[in-house]
Enzyme design. Structure first.
Site, PDB file in Angstrom:
ATOM      1  N   TYR A  31      -3.388   5.458  -2.826  1.00 45.64           N
ATOM      2  CA  TYR A  31      -3.391   6.157  -4.101  1.00 45.64           C
ATOM      3  C   TYR A  31      -3.041   5.193  -5.222  1.00 45.64           C
ATOM      4  O   TYR A  31      -2.551   4.080  -4.986  1.00 45.64           O
ATOM      5  CB  TYR A  31      -2.430   7.354  -4.090  1.00 45.64           C
ATOM      6  N   ARG A  99      -9.413  14.362  15.510  1.00 41.66           N
ATOM      7  CA  ARG A  99      -8.171  13.579  15.490  1.00 41.66           C
ATOM      8  C   ARG A  99      -8.101  12.570  16.643  1.00 41.66           C
ATOM      9  O   ARG A  99      -7.962  12.951  17.803  1.00 41.66           O
ATOM     10  CB  ARG A  99      -6.960  14.511  15.552  1.00 41.66           C
ATOM     11  N   HIS A 101      -6.266   8.477  16.979  1.00 44.65           N
ATOM     12  CA  HIS A 101      -5.506   7.520  16.167  1.00 44.65           C
ATOM     13  C   HIS A 101      -6.415   6.417  15.626  1.00 44.65           C
ATOM     14  O   HIS A 101      -6.330   6.044  14.460  1.00 44.65           O
ATOM     15  CB  HIS A 101      -4.347   6.931  16.968  1.00 44.65           C
ATOM     16  N   LYS A 148      -0.404   0.468  -1.453  1.00 45.08           N
ATOM     17  CA  LYS A 148       0.068   1.741  -2.025  1.00 45.08           C
ATOM     18  C   LYS A 148      -0.493   2.881  -1.180  1.00 45.08           C
ATOM     19  O   LYS A 148      -1.410   3.594  -1.604  1.00 45.08           O
ATOM     20  CB  LYS A 148      -0.371   1.826  -3.492  1.00 45.08           C
ATOM     21  N   GLU A 180      13.112  -2.876  -4.320  1.00 40.32           N
ATOM     22  CA  GLU A 180      12.429  -2.109  -5.370  1.00 40.32           C
ATOM     23  C   GLU A 180      12.879  -0.663  -5.270  1.00 40.32           C
ATOM     24  O   GLU A 180      13.549  -0.268  -4.319  1.00 40.32           O
ATOM     25  CB  GLU A 180      10.908  -2.203  -5.214  1.00 40.32           C
TER      26      GLU A 180
HETATM   27  N1  PDD Z   1       4.687   4.258  -8.168  1.00 44.34           N
HETATM   28  N2  PDD Z   1       7.109   0.226  -6.305  1.00 44.34           N
HETATM   29  C1  PDD Z   1       6.778   1.404  -5.738  1.00 44.34           C
HETATM   30  C2  PDD Z   1       7.246   1.694  -4.356  1.00 44.34           C
HETATM   31  C3  PDD Z   1       5.982   2.327  -6.450  1.00 44.34           C
HETATM   32  O1  PDD Z   1       5.625   3.480  -5.866  1.00 44.34           O
HETATM   33  C4  PDD Z   1       5.582   2.015  -7.780  1.00 44.34           C
HETATM   34  C5  PDD Z   1       4.752   2.947  -8.602  1.00 44.34           C
HETATM   35  C6  PDD Z   1       5.976   0.779  -8.323  1.00 44.34           C
HETATM   36  C7  PDD Z   1       5.566   0.361  -9.707  1.00 44.34           C
HETATM   37  O2  PDD Z   1       4.208   0.013  -9.762  1.00 44.34           O
HETATM   38  P1  PDD Z   1       3.353   0.181 -11.103  1.00 44.34           P
HETATM   39  O3  PDD Z   1       4.040  -0.578 -12.160  1.00 44.34           O
HETATM   40  O4  PDD Z   1       2.037  -0.398 -10.761  1.00 44.34           O
HETATM   41  O5  PDD Z   1       3.296   1.661 -11.394  1.00 44.34           O
HETATM   42  C8  PDD Z   1       6.724  -0.090  -7.557  1.00 44.34           C
HETATM   43  C9  PDD Z   1       3.920   5.297  -8.818  1.00 44.34           C
HETATM   44  C10 PDD Z   1       4.167   5.375 -10.276  1.00 44.34           C
HETATM   45  C11 PDD Z   1       4.146   6.613  -8.087  1.00 44.34           C
HETATM   46  O6  PDD Z   1       4.263   6.553  -6.863  1.00 44.34           O
HETATM   47  O7  PDD Z   1       4.191   7.668  -8.717  1.00 44.34           O
END
Ligand code: PDD
Length: 282
Positions: A31, A99, A101, A148, A180
């Site tokens: 996403y 389904r 894996h 992501k 983070e």
């Molecule tokens: N998340 N680290 C994580 C784990 C994140 O999920 C996000 C952003 C960031 C910052 O990335 P960026 O600057 O590209 O938004 C760092 C989005 C906003 C969310 O999950 O809603």
């Protein structure tokens, strides 16, 4: 609300996702969350590069990706969001199949969803003015945080822990290192030097992180990309998280301990101003 689903723009209520969708069954998906400022979409190219990075590792057929830039613009237009602050959400999963894996034996279409919604910038700006409370939590995530993916259970649990501690963000610690936040990147200021975790598989390469580091460069603020140890936090003069929804957000208490005098510091303030220039909000 008009959304995009598998090639069509339609009412959100008209969308139906198969229970066999691998996003639903396995969180086998990616996403992106992109910010739009009065119709100006912030650094969508960086978001799309990250989406492609994840897709290449997950072996998604990227040739089947739609043109996300155009979809974002169309969604903002159709939902009358061109004159305000908005969020565009994209999600791509490996699609629906029996389904197993392993990947489906016969190729199936990716499931692609996108939606735009208004962003509550007012309460966010208020938080940016006063700063937020944060906590640290053990990092229980997997070791491919550079992608992501929609598999966010550890982030969900950590953020709920923050909410229950009356904080707004939780910062993950792995082996004594602050990495983070649950949905943001973490930075700390020691005197006038900004320190943040280096890019690796343990953090998401944030679009905002990159933009804020550019701001540091422009403002002649020294940056060190190196591990931030929990044991050094007591020497921090400022702490902040940065992200698409957080922008440049000061942390004024960490684990209930006040950071400096409990108000956003000068480096964070300067970065907020520089970032606002980039987004065109000043
Ligand atoms: N998340 N680290 C994580 C784990 C994140 O999920 C996000 C952003 C960031 C910052 O990335 P960026 O600057 O590209 O938004 C760092 C989005 C906003 C969310 O999950 O809603």
């Amino acid at each position: 609300m008009i959304v995009y689903f598998n090639g069509e723009f339609k009412e959100k209520e008209a969308v139906s996702v198969s229970p066999d969708d691998r996003g639903f069954l396995f969180a086998d998906g990616l996403y992106e969350v992109v910010r739009s400022y009065q119709g100006r979409i912030f650094r969508i190219q960086d978001h799309l590069e990250r989406l492609h990075h994840g897709a290449s590792h997950l072996k998604f057929d990227r040739t089947r990706f739609p043109e996300f830039n155009g979809i974002a613009r169309e969604l903002l237009k159709q939902n009358h969001l061109l004159d305000e602050e908005a969020i565009v959400y994209f999600q791509v999963t490996r699609g629906a199949a029996r389904r197993t894996h392993a990947f489906p034996a016969a190729p199936v279409d990716l499931t692609v969803y996108a939606a735009a919604s208004a962003f509550d910038a007012r309460s966010q700006r208020k938080n940016m003015e006063t700063g937020i409370a944060a906590i640290t939590v053990p990092d229980t995530r997997w070791t491919r945080c550079d992608m992501k993916t929609t598999g966010l259970t550890a982030n969900v649990l950590a953020n709920q822990q923050a909410v229950e501690a009356r904080a707004k963000e939780a910062v993950f610690i792995r082996d004594g290192v602050l990495l983070e936040g649950t949905h943001s990147n973490f930075m700390v200021v020691f005197d006038h030097t900004v320190v943040t975790a280096p890019l690796s598989n343990y953090i998401l390469g944030g679009v905002t992180r990159k933009a804020v580091l550019e701001c540091c460069d422009r403002l002649n603020i020294k940056v060190e990309q190196r591990p931030v140890y929990a044991t050094e936090l007591c020497h921090a003069t400022e702490m902040l998280v940065v992200g698409t929804t957080m922008e440049v957000m000061p942390i004024v208490t960490m684990n209930r301990e006040t950071v400096s005098d409990g108000s956003p510091g000068p480096v964070t303030r300067a970065l907020q101003q520089a970032f606002d220039k980039l987004t065109g909000t000043t």
